[in-house]
Scaffold this motif. Structure first.
Motif, PDB file in Angstrom:
ATOM      1  N   ALA A 145      -2.226  -4.878 -11.502  1.00 35.18           N
ATOM      2  CA  ALA A 145      -1.232  -5.052 -10.437  1.00 35.18           C
ATOM      3  C   ALA A 145      -0.417  -3.779 -10.227  1.00 35.18           C
ATOM      4  N   HIS A 146      -0.045  -3.103 -11.313  1.00 31.05           N
ATOM      5  CA  HIS A 146       0.713  -1.859 -11.179  1.00 31.05           C
ATOM      6  C   HIS A 146      -0.119  -0.788 -10.477  1.00 31.05           C
ATOM      7  N   ALA A 147      -1.411  -0.727 -10.800  1.00 37.91           N
ATOM      8  CA  ALA A 147      -2.267   0.283 -10.178  1.00 37.91           C
ATOM      9  C   ALA A 147      -2.440   0.016  -8.685  1.00 37.91           C
ATOM     10  N   MET A 148      -2.569  -1.244  -8.290  1.00 38.92           N
ATOM     11  CA  MET A 148      -2.710  -1.543  -6.867  1.00 38.92           C
ATOM     12  C   MET A 148      -1.443  -1.169  -6.097  1.00 38.92           C
ATOM     13  N   ALA A 149      -0.283  -1.437  -6.687  1.00 39.76           N
ATOM     14  CA  ALA A 149       0.963  -1.020  -6.045  1.00 39.76           C
ATOM     15  C   ALA A 149       1.021   0.497  -5.919  1.00 39.76           C
ATOM     16  N   ARG A 150       0.535   1.190  -6.940  1.00 35.67           N
ATOM     17  CA  ARG A 150       0.508   2.654  -6.905  1.00 35.67           C
ATOM     18  C   ARG A 150      -0.435   3.159  -5.804  1.00 35.67           C
ATOM     19  N   ILE A 151      -1.573   2.532  -5.642  1.00 34.62           N
ATOM     20  CA  ILE A 151      -2.527   2.941  -4.611  1.00 34.62           C
ATOM     21  C   ILE A 151      -1.937   2.728  -3.217  1.00 34.62           C
ATOM     22  N   LEU A 152      -1.292   1.591  -3.002  1.00 37.74           N
ATOM     23  CA  LEU A 152      -0.683   1.325  -1.702  1.00 37.74           C
ATOM     24  C   LEU A 152       0.428   2.324  -1.393  1.00 37.74           C
ATOM     25  N   LEU A 153       1.236   2.657  -2.394  1.00 31.83           N
ATOM     26  CA  LEU A 153       2.300   3.639  -2.180  1.00 31.83           C
ATOM     27  C   LEU A 153       1.722   5.008  -1.842  1.00 31.83           C
ATOM     28  N   GLY A 154       0.660   5.407  -2.541  1.00 31.28           N
ATOM     29  CA  GLY A 154       0.040   6.694  -2.245  1.00 31.28           C
ATOM     30  C   GLY A 154      -0.497   6.757  -0.835  1.00 31.28           C
ATOM     31  N   MET A 155      -1.113   5.671  -0.363  1.00 30.34           N
ATOM     32  CA  MET A 155      -1.639   5.641   1.002  1.00 30.34           C
ATOM     33  C   MET A 155      -0.497   5.688   2.021  1.00 30.34           C
ATOM     34  N   MET A 156       0.575   4.929   1.790  1.00 36.14           N
ATOM     35  CA  MET A 156       1.689   4.903   2.730  1.00 36.14           C
ATOM     36  C   MET A 156       2.393   6.248   2.798  1.00 36.14           C
ATOM     37  N   LEU A 157       2.689   6.837   1.654  1.00 37.97           N
ATOM     38  CA  LEU A 157       3.401   8.116   1.654  1.00 37.97           C
ATOM     39  C   LEU A 157       2.544   9.227   2.238  1.00 37.97           C
ATOM     40  N   GLY A 158       1.237   9.202   1.954  1.00 36.96           N
ATOM     41  CA  GLY A 158       0.361  10.206   2.541  1.00 36.96           C
ATOM     42  C   GLY A 158       0.299  10.090   4.054  1.00 36.96           C
ATOM     43  N   GLY A 159       0.239   8.857   4.572  1.00 35.54           N
ATOM     44  CA  GLY A 159       0.218   8.678   6.016  1.00 35.54           C
ATOM     45  C   GLY A 159       1.519   9.076   6.678  1.00 35.54           C
ATOM     46  N   VAL A 195      -4.755   6.868 -10.805  1.00 37.93           N
ATOM     47  CA  VAL A 195      -5.044   5.587 -11.465  1.00 37.93           C
ATOM     48  C   VAL A 195      -6.182   5.760 -12.461  1.00 37.93           C
ATOM     49  N   TYR A 196      -7.234   6.483 -12.090  1.00 39.84           N
ATOM     50  CA  TYR A 196      -8.343   6.709 -13.013  1.00 39.84           C
ATOM     51  C   TYR A 196      -7.879   7.472 -14.251  1.00 39.84           C
ATOM     52  N   ARG A 197      -7.100   8.509 -14.026  1.00 40.15           N
ATOM     53  CA  ARG A 197      -6.619   9.299 -15.162  1.00 40.15           C
ATOM     54  C   ARG A 197      -5.709   8.466 -16.067  1.00 40.15           C
ATOM     55  N   ASN A 198      -4.848   7.655 -15.460  1.00 41.03           N
ATOM     56  CA  ASN A 198      -3.940   6.838 -16.246  1.00 41.03           C
ATOM     57  C   ASN A 198      -4.692   5.784 -17.060  1.00 41.03           C
ATOM     58  N   VAL A 199      -5.687   5.144 -16.444  1.00 41.85           N
ATOM     59  CA  VAL A 199      -6.478   4.144 -17.163  1.00 41.85           C
ATOM     60  C   VAL A 199      -7.264   4.792 -18.295  1.00 41.85           C
ATOM     61  N   PHE A 206      -5.789   9.090   4.158  1.00 37.82           N
ATOM     62  CA  PHE A 206      -6.956   8.993   3.291  1.00 37.82           C
ATOM     63  C   PHE A 206      -6.814   9.889   2.063  1.00 37.82           C
ATOM     64  N   LEU A 207      -6.303  11.100   2.255  1.00 37.94           N
ATOM     65  CA  LEU A 207      -6.151  12.013   1.123  1.00 37.94           C
ATOM     66  C   LEU A 207      -5.070  11.531   0.162  1.00 37.94           C
ATOM     67  N   GLY A 208      -3.986  10.943   0.691  1.00 34.48           N
ATOM     68  CA  GLY A 208      -2.999  10.333  -0.203  1.00 34.48           C
ATOM     69  C   GLY A 208      -3.591   9.182  -0.989  1.00 34.48           C
ATOM     70  N   LEU A 209      -4.463   8.412  -0.350  1.00 32.27           N
ATOM     71  CA  LEU A 209      -5.134   7.315  -1.034  1.00 32.27           C
ATOM     72  C   LEU A 209      -6.039   7.837  -2.136  1.00 32.27           C
ATOM     73  N   LEU A 210      -6.789   8.898  -1.861  1.00 31.82           N
ATOM     74  CA  LEU A 210      -7.654   9.482  -2.891  1.00 31.82           C
ATOM     75  C   LEU A 210      -6.834  10.071  -4.032  1.00 31.82           C
ATOM     76  N   PHE A 224      -2.596  14.784  -0.667  1.00 32.03           N
ATOM     77  CA  PHE A 224      -3.261  14.450  -1.933  1.00 32.03           C
ATOM     78  C   PHE A 224      -2.287  14.556  -3.092  1.00 32.03           C
ATOM     79  N   PHE A 225      -1.456  15.601  -3.092  1.00 32.76           N
ATOM     80  CA  PHE A 225      -0.460  15.773  -4.146  1.00 32.76           C
ATOM     81  C   PHE A 225       0.550  14.626  -4.136  1.00 32.76           C
ATOM     82  N   VAL A 226       0.981  14.207  -2.950  1.00 30.91           N
ATOM     83  CA  VAL A 226       1.937  13.103  -2.853  1.00 30.91           C
ATOM     84  C   VAL A 226       1.317  11.815  -3.373  1.00 30.91           C
ATOM     85  N   GLY A 227       0.056  11.547  -3.019  1.00 35.84           N
ATOM     86  CA  GLY A 227      -0.599  10.344  -3.524  1.00 35.84           C
ATOM     87  C   GLY A 227      -0.782  10.355  -5.023  1.00 35.84           C
TER      88      GLY A 227
END
Length: 390
Positions: free
Chosen positions: A322-336, A303-307, A293-297, A362-365
């Motif tokens: 599409a790029h942001a969604m891929a970034r969100i999924l990667l952050g959740m996976m790496l955090g988990g 993503v918010y800062r980049n947008v 969850f923290l990696g996802l956040l 959170f830092f990894v996400g």
């Protein structure tokens, strides 16, 4: 929109009056207005624009783009410009010079950002830019709702995990106090005191210990310690019951749960099973669920800062969603996965800063690129060493 981003190449590609149609010229005039508006809104120095305008054919006044090129071309109709080869060359040259000053923003990104913000230029923007901005707006609304929901869920899980951690600590403290008083009673070698304390604190928790007969102060301490331990165990069982309602992670369940076998399992084994169950639940929460969850956040935050940065620089593109969604999924996976890599529960030191597992998740996400670059270097180094040995 392809002609928009390649307008800088038009001046040297041999365009003539017969090559440019009325619609192309009208579109190019719209691009010119977008670039001028972008430079004025972002307070870009007109000195740089004027310097670029001195190298444009036909600008002999030295006044630069604002007076000689821009206003002159904007005051003409598309029919007049399309009928004059020299005016078409000036139009392409003006767009090329302005695009060089506006870089890294492009006409396409400026148009999409204007449509996304719904400013006064929106009615005159190309339909492709308006459709792209509409998709980005729908995506941004969905992401905001999703991030808010996960933020609330993360807070709830943090509170739940903190409550379980406190219950486990209180149980250990109550057990230590009870064992200390019990050892003191046994060391007194007083048969009457031992019998009195045993009657005040039954072995099986079938009655309220406060209902026992009057005892000496030492037995009163033993009774109070046992009562506190019983209360904490009841709270811990209630904490386990909440987790059992969410059968998402089967690792937190024991093969023989005390709640499923209340009659066949002895009370002491039920209490031990409840404590083991709580420890397993806590390990899953702190080692996998919370880091995910923290990696996802962290990914949401990036993503918010980049947008926001892209909106300020007017660099939105149709593929940002599409790029942001891929970034969100990667952050959740790496955090988990971080909780699987670091399973000892010890703080991690990074660049001289000690971080907990949650903070590191959170830092990894937030910095997925940094982690992926590190993995690329590790893989490349490993492959090179393996190839060197073979």
């Amino acid at each position: 929109m392809q002609q928009t981003d390649t307008a800088a190449q038009g001046a040297g590609s041999g365009h003539s009056a017969g090559d440019a149609t009325y619609q192309e010229v009208a579109d190019l005039l719209g691009h010119l207005r977008l670039l001028l508006r972008f430079l004025a809104r972002n307070q870009k120095g007109w000195d740089a624009v004027a310097t670029a305008g001195r190298s444009i054919p036909g600008d002999t006044s030295g006044a630069g783009l604002p007076t000689e090129i821009c206003f002159d071309l904007l005051s003409r109709t598309p029919e007049e410009i399309s009928a004059d080869n020299r005016q078409i060359e000036r139009l392409y040259s003006s767009i090329s010079a302005l695009a060089a000053v506006a870089a890294p923003a492009t006409v396409s990104s400026i148009a999409i950002t204007s449509a996304f913000l719904r400013d006064e230029m929106r009615p005159s923007l190309p339909l492709a830019a308006q459709f792209a901005a509409q998709r980005l707006r729908h995506w941004a609304s969905a992401v905001v709702l999703l991030a808010f929901a996960f933020f609330l869920l993360t807070i709830m899980v943090l509170v739940y995990a903190d409550r379980g951690r406190r219950e486990i600590q209180q149980l250990e403290q109550a057990r230590s106090e009870y064992q200390l008083v019990l050892n003191t009673v046994h060391q007194s070698h007083n048969p009457d005191l031992l019998a009195n304390c045993r009657s005040a604190v039954p072995v099986e928790a079938t009655s309220d210990p406060r209902g026992g007969p009057g005892a000496q102060p030492l037995c009163d301490q033993l009774r109070e310690a046992w009562y506190r331990m019983r209360i904490v165990r009841a709270d811990l069982e209630a904490w386990n019951a909440v987790w059992s309602r969410f059968p998402v992670v089967p690792l937190g369940r024991l093969p023989q749960d005390s709640q499923n076998h209340p009659r066949s399992t002895p009370p002491e084994l039920q209490r031990e099973a409840s404590e083991l169950h709580a420890s397993a639940n806590m390990a899953v929460l702190t080692g996998f669920v919370l880091p995910m969850f923290l990696g996802l956040l962290g990914a949401f935050t990036y993503v918010y800062r980049n947008v926001e940065n892209k909106i300020r620089a007017e660099r939105l593109s149709s593929g940002d969603g599409a790029h942001a969604m891929a970034r969100i999924l990667l952050g959740m996976m790496l955090g988990g996965l971080l909780g699987i890599i670091w399973t000892n529960g010890q703080p991690i030191e990074l660049e001289g800063v000690t971080l907990s597992l949650g903070a590191l998740a959170f830092f990894v996400g937030y910095s997925v690129e940094v982690i992926l670059q590190m993995l690329d270097r590790i893989v490349a180094g490993t492959v090179s060493r393996v190839q060197g040995q073979t």
